[in-house]
Design a protein around this motif. Structure first.
Motif, PDB file in Angstrom:
ATOM      1  N   TYR A  34       0.835  -1.205   0.000  1.00  0.00           N
ATOM      2  CA  TYR A  34       0.000   0.000   0.000  1.00  0.00           C
ATOM      3  C   TYR A  34       0.869   1.254   0.000  1.00  0.00           C
ATOM      4  CZ  TYR A  34      -3.103  -3.545   2.060  1.00  0.00           C
ATOM      5  OH  TYR A  34      -3.821  -4.698   2.320  1.00  0.00           O
ATOM      6  N   TYR A  36       0.129   5.302   1.058  1.00  0.00           N
ATOM      7  CA  TYR A  36      -0.784   6.267   1.641  1.00  0.00           C
ATOM      8  C   TYR A  36      -0.138   7.657   1.641  1.00  0.00           C
ATOM      9  CZ  TYR A  36      -3.343   2.358   3.858  1.00  0.00           C
ATOM     10  OH  TYR A  36      -4.070   1.225   4.118  1.00  0.00           O
ATOM     11  N   GLN A  38      -0.562  11.255   4.012  1.00  0.00           N
ATOM     12  CA  GLN A  38      -1.155  11.762   5.250  1.00  0.00           C
ATOM     13  C   GLN A  38      -0.946  13.255   5.350  1.00  0.00           C
ATOM     14  OE1 GLN A  38       0.619  10.271   8.899  1.00  0.00           O
ATOM     15  NE2 GLN A  38      -1.344  10.424   9.979  1.00  0.00           N
ATOM     16  N   LEU A  44      -5.048   8.776   7.143  1.00  0.00           N
ATOM     17  CA  LEU A  44      -4.307   8.355   5.957  1.00  0.00           C
ATOM     18  C   LEU A  44      -5.245   8.218   4.762  1.00  0.00           C
ATOM     19  CD1 LEU A  44      -2.509   7.484   8.407  1.00  0.00           C
ATOM     20  CD2 LEU A  44      -1.759   5.580   7.010  1.00  0.00           C
ATOM     21  N   TYR A  49      -2.880   0.357  -3.996  1.00  0.00           N
ATOM     22  CA  TYR A  49      -2.563  -0.898  -3.333  1.00  0.00           C
ATOM     23  C   TYR A  49      -2.354  -1.966  -4.390  1.00  0.00           C
ATOM     24  CZ  TYR A  49      -7.409  -2.666  -3.664  1.00  0.00           C
ATOM     25  OH  TYR A  49      -8.640  -3.111  -4.102  1.00  0.00           O
ATOM     26  N   PHE A  88       3.182  13.628   3.748  1.00  0.00           N
ATOM     27  CA  PHE A  88       3.890  12.520   4.383  1.00  0.00           C
ATOM     28  C   PHE A  88       3.399  11.247   3.733  1.00  0.00           C
ATOM     29  CE2 PHE A  88       6.590  10.775   7.396  1.00  0.00           C
ATOM     30  CZ  PHE A  88       5.994   9.915   8.296  1.00  0.00           C
ATOM     31  N   LEU A  90       3.424   7.180   3.227  1.00  0.00           N
ATOM     32  CA  LEU A  90       3.663   5.968   3.990  1.00  0.00           C
ATOM     33  C   LEU A  90       3.433   4.739   3.126  1.00  0.00           C
ATOM     34  CD1 LEU A  90       1.812   7.127   7.175  1.00  0.00           C
ATOM     35  CD2 LEU A  90       4.168   6.301   7.198  1.00  0.00           C
ATOM     36  N   PRO A 100      -2.957  -7.108  10.461  1.00  0.00           N
ATOM     37  CA  PRO A 100      -2.625  -5.690  10.514  1.00  0.00           C
ATOM     38  C   PRO A 100      -1.765  -5.254   9.350  1.00  0.00           C
ATOM     39  CG  PRO A 100      -1.250  -6.920  12.029  1.00  0.00           C
ATOM     40  CD  PRO A 100      -2.285  -7.884  11.513  1.00  0.00           C
ATOM     41  N   GLN A 101      -1.809  -3.975   9.106  1.00  0.00           N
ATOM     42  CA  GLN A 101      -0.885  -3.393   8.143  1.00  0.00           C
ATOM     43  C   GLN A 101       0.341  -2.903   8.905  1.00  0.00           C
ATOM     44  OE1 GLN A 101      -2.626  -0.657   5.366  1.00  0.00           O
ATOM     45  NE2 GLN A 101      -4.221  -2.075   4.759  1.00  0.00           N
ATOM     46  N   PHE A 103       3.672  -0.572   8.787  1.00  0.00           N
ATOM     47  CA  PHE A 103       4.063   0.640   8.079  1.00  0.00           C
ATOM     48  C   PHE A 103       5.562   0.885   8.132  1.00  0.00           C
ATOM     49  CE2 PHE A 103       0.077   2.746   7.008  1.00  0.00           C
ATOM     50  CZ  PHE A 103      -0.828   2.025   7.746  1.00  0.00           C
ATOM     51  N   GLY A 104       6.054   1.524   7.075  1.00  0.00           N
ATOM     52  CA  GLY A 104       7.396   2.074   7.107  1.00  0.00           C
ATOM     53  C   GLY A 104       7.398   3.372   7.891  1.00  0.00           C
ATOM     54  N   ASP A 105       8.552   3.982   7.985  1.00  0.00           N
ATOM     55  CA  ASP A 105       8.675   5.215   8.770  1.00  0.00           C
ATOM     56  C   ASP A 105       8.306   6.468   7.982  1.00  0.00           C
ATOM     57  OD1 ASP A 105      11.524   4.058  10.693  1.00  0.00           O
ATOM     58  OD2 ASP A 105       9.375   4.022  11.149  1.00  0.00           O
TER      59      ASP A 105
ATOM     60  N   GLN B  33      -9.621  -1.912  13.005  1.00  0.00           N
ATOM     61  CA  GLN B  33      -8.337  -1.877  13.699  1.00  0.00           C
ATOM     62  C   GLN B  33      -8.122  -0.485  14.286  1.00  0.00           C
ATOM     63  OE1 GLN B  33      -5.532  -3.053  10.668  1.00  0.00           O
ATOM     64  NE2 GLN B  33      -6.314  -5.132  10.568  1.00  0.00           N
ATOM     65  N   TYR B  35      -4.900   2.018  15.547  1.00  0.00           N
ATOM     66  CA  TYR B  35      -3.473   2.262  15.457  1.00  0.00           C
ATOM     67  C   TYR B  35      -3.125   3.505  16.288  1.00  0.00           C
ATOM     68  CZ  TYR B  35      -3.316  -0.774  11.299  1.00  0.00           C
ATOM     69  OH  TYR B  35      -3.406  -1.836  10.419  1.00  0.00           O
ATOM     70  N   GLU B  41       6.670   8.999  12.379  1.00  0.00           N
ATOM     71  CA  GLU B  41       6.717   7.542  12.246  1.00  0.00           C
ATOM     72  C   GLU B  41       5.431   7.031  11.619  1.00  0.00           C
ATOM     73  OE1 GLU B  41       9.344   6.941  16.341  1.00  0.00           O
ATOM     74  OE2 GLU B  41       7.505   5.797  16.024  1.00  0.00           O
ATOM     75  N   GLY B  42       5.462   5.752  11.212  1.00  0.00           N
ATOM     76  CA  GLY B  42       4.257   5.140  10.709  1.00  0.00           C
ATOM     77  C   GLY B  42       3.370   4.658  11.844  1.00  0.00           C
ATOM     78  N   LEU B  45      -0.083  -0.919  14.958  1.00  0.00           N
ATOM     79  CA  LEU B  45      -1.347  -1.542  15.339  1.00  0.00           C
ATOM     80  C   LEU B  45      -1.457  -1.732  16.848  1.00  0.00           C
ATOM     81  CD1 LEU B  45      -3.928  -3.057  14.188  1.00  0.00           C
ATOM     82  CD2 LEU B  45      -2.639  -5.131  14.748  1.00  0.00           C
ATOM     83  N   PHE B 102      -9.019   4.571   6.571  1.00  0.00           N
ATOM     84  CA  PHE B 102      -8.627   5.137   7.854  1.00  0.00           C
ATOM     85  C   PHE B 102      -9.547   6.275   8.254  1.00  0.00           C
ATOM     86  CE2 PHE B 102      -4.673   3.314   9.448  1.00  0.00           C
ATOM     87  CZ  PHE B 102      -4.349   2.479   8.402  1.00  0.00           C
TER      88      PHE B 102
END
Lengths: 112, 112
Positions: A34, A36, A38, A44, A49, A88, A90, A100-101, A103-105, B33, B35, B41-42, B45, B102
């Protein structure tokens, strides 16, 4: 264990320049991937995807595109950036149902 | 288009107080979910809820899924500064579809 790498962490680009953000996942096979965006302090917005190599679903019409050249690689691109592309970004991965998803930073993109 | 509204948008309370944040939709979720996201940061969860009426506890955090699976709440008991962050709910509407939508987010600040 699974890890996700997203780079660069920050990027400043002029309007009209191209963009390439890369995301790679390690430790899992055939993940859902995915992208996203933000807005500051907000939720998000799903941009793209992918459920498999070469399979891309676009969620909103925009100036961006995505590609998945390998199973665990997801790339976000643009040919000409707009001011409104600032934000931002993601990347995330998931596998299976109700999972769960992860995420990267994120990449902070500023367009000047 | 399915929408997830979170309330309040911002919440600032003293350490030790209790609080509840909400996530609402007019559509039925297949799963939901929660989060938490730190600045830069990302999201990470906290919990997944699947069954209507389900209650899950994570230390001082209590998550509840509405009986009709259209809403959810997060209750924090005796809030601590470490609870500060952006809380996001995310819903999936279709079984077998791993796309999440989200919510708008709740920015929580716990004052020492």
């Amino acid at each position: 264990s699974q890890t996700i790498h997203q780079w660069p962490a920050t990027l400043v680009q002029p309007v009209g320049s191209p963009l390439s953000l890369e995301c790679t996942v390690e430790g899992t096979s055939n993940p859902n991937l995915y992208w996203y965006r933000q807005a500051a302090g907000r939720g998000l917005q799903l941009l793209f995807y992918s459920v498999g190599i070469g399979q891309i679903s676009s969620e909103v019409p925009q100036n961006l595109s995505a590609s998945r050249p390998q199973d665990r690689q997801f790339i976000l691109s643009s040919k000409k950036l707009l001011l409104s592309d600032s934000g931002f970004y993601l990347c995330a991965w998931s596998v299976g149902k109700f999972q769960p998803q992860h995420f990267g930073d994120g990449t902070r993109l500023s367009i000047l | 288009t399915q929408l997830l509204e979170q309330s309040p948008q911002f919440l600032s309370i003293q350490e030790g107080e209790n609080l509840t944040v909400y996530c609402n939709s007019s559509s039925v979720f297949s799963s939901l979910q929660w989060y938490r996201q730190e600045p830069g940061e990302g999201p990470v969860l906290l919990v997944t809820v699947v069954t209507g009426g389900e209650v899950k506890k994570l230390k001082r955090l209590t998550f509840q899924f509405g009986d009709a699976r259209k809403d959810s709440s997060l209750h924090i008991t005796a809030a601590q500064p470490g609870d500060t962050g952006l809380y996001l709910c995310a819903g999936a509407w279709h079984f077998g579809n791993e796309k999440l939508t989200f919510g708008t987010g709740t920015r929580l600040t716990i004052i020492p």
